[in-house]
Design an enzyme around this catalytic site. Structure first.
Site, PDB file in Angstrom:
ATOM      1  N   LYS A  78       0.835  -1.206   0.000  1.00 28.23           N
ATOM      2  CA  LYS A  78       0.000   0.000   0.000  1.00 28.23           C
ATOM      3  C   LYS A  78       0.865   1.251   0.000  1.00 28.23           C
ATOM      4  CE  LYS A  78      -3.761  -2.387   2.360  1.00 28.23           C
ATOM      5  NZ  LYS A  78      -4.426  -2.682   3.651  1.00 28.23           N
ATOM      6  N   GLN A 100      -4.470  -1.133   9.690  1.00 29.19           N
ATOM      7  CA  GLN A 100      -4.366  -2.470   9.117  1.00 29.19           C
ATOM      8  C   GLN A 100      -4.965  -3.510  10.064  1.00 29.19           C
ATOM      9  OE1 GLN A 100      -3.223  -3.316   6.010  1.00 29.19           O
ATOM     10  NE2 GLN A 100      -3.849  -5.405   6.477  1.00 29.19           N
ATOM     11  N   ASP A 152     -11.053   3.329   4.311  1.00 31.14           N
ATOM     12  CA  ASP A 152     -11.449   1.921   4.307  1.00 31.14           C
ATOM     13  C   ASP A 152     -12.967   1.773   4.200  1.00 31.14           C
ATOM     14  OD1 ASP A 152      -9.473  -0.035   4.210  1.00 31.14           O
ATOM     15  OD2 ASP A 152      -8.970   0.172   6.330  1.00 31.14           O
TER      16      ASP A 152
END
Length: 305
Positions: free
Chosen positions: A55, A99, A122
């Site tokens: 990422k 994460q 997200d």
């Protein structure tokens, strides 16, 4: 016997990333705004560290300002929440990602809901979830994996899924539920199936689209699949495979890929299908967050959804 078309998520993701790079450069030239992404990772999970590295590298390749906060496994919730609050107030940061999975002593809901909705790239904050469920996505962030899946589906079938039956196998907040909302928004008739569902094989065999995200290797068999159906396999499972006469660890999806290829009309491979799209949509959400902060519309790379 016919062989299914391979849905190449890698190529589609690369095309989206090229749009993002151009949009990011224009945003910096015209508004002096450089999209900023902050990623928090807590603990030493090897797979999570690989994902975070990918990422970060992708964000940098898009011309973003990218920062990573790596915290030890025993980090307290107070420290994490304080860091999130600092990032919420940092004008250089437009997107914040924690994460998952988190170490077991941490409250995942408390931490993900601490991210400001306007920086929740997200798409996990309840405000973004509510906007998606009500079909109001113009300023909402859609979870990255379902967003990527939806683009792949629309590439095959178009934007209007009226009269099409879809089944989503898996009911997680990250994939299953938002996937169903996106399909409904496109006018599909949607069934959500899960571990308590009876007659799952029969339900799947009636579907024109099957999206499976349960984490069970090769669960969906060819006998479950309607001829010419579109198969989107979100599963990523590490299993032993015979490679060059030796058993080695490899990736496989939730669909029995080889047999499914003889029945389906189109199917995503694992790897190379949904995975690259997930990272591309994270970049798209980050760019959109930067654009929305300037009073602009979301990135053109998400116009399709």
């Amino acid at each position: 016997m016919a062989v299914a078309k391979l849905i190449d998520g890698k190529i589609k993701a690369e095309n989206i990333i090229e749009i993002i790079k151009k949009d990011s450069l224009n945003l910096q030239k015209e508004y002096n705004i450089k999209p900023g992404l902050a990623v928090l990772i807590i603990g030493e999970d090897p797979a999570s560290h690989i994902y975070v590295k990918n990422k970060r590298l992708k964000a940098e390749s898009c011309g973003f300002y990218s920062t990573q906060h790596t915290l030890p496994n025993d980090t307290s919730e107070e420290i994490i929440l304080n860091l999130i609050n600092e990032l919420n107030d940092n004008d250089k940061i437009h997107g914040i990602l924690v994460q998952l999975p988190l170490p077991k002593h941490l409250n995942e809901t408390l931490i993900t809901q601490a991210i400001r909705p306007s920086k929740d790239v997200d798409g996990f904050h309840y405000m973004n979830v509510g906007k998606l469920n009500s079909g109001k996505t113009s300023d909402a962030f859609i979870p990255c994996t379902p967003a990527g899946c939806m683009i792949l589906i629309e590439n095959e079938l178009g934007n209007d899924l009226s009269g099409i039956n879809a089944i989503v196998i898996g009911r997680s907040n990250i994939v299953g539920k938002p996937m169903a909302s996106l399909l409904l928004k496109a006018h599909a008739t949607v069934t959500i199936a899960h571990s308590k569902t009876k007659n799952l094989e029969m339900l799947a065999s009636q579907a024109d689209i099957i999206i499976v995200a349960v984490g069970s290797p090769n669960m969906v068999k060819a006998s479950w699949i309607k001829p010419k159906a579109i198969i989107i396999d979100v599963g990523i499972n590490r299993v032993g495979k015979v490679i060059d006469g030796e058993i080695k660890m490899g990736l496989t999806g939730d669909v029995d890929f080889n047999d499914a290829c003889n029945i389906a009309g189109a199917i995503t491979p694992v790897p190379g299908g949904v995975g690259p799209m997930t990272i591309a949509m994270l970049m798209s959400n980050t760019l959109s967050a930067a654009r929305l902060s300037a009073g602009l519309e979301k990135s053109t790379s998400t116009k399709e959804i």
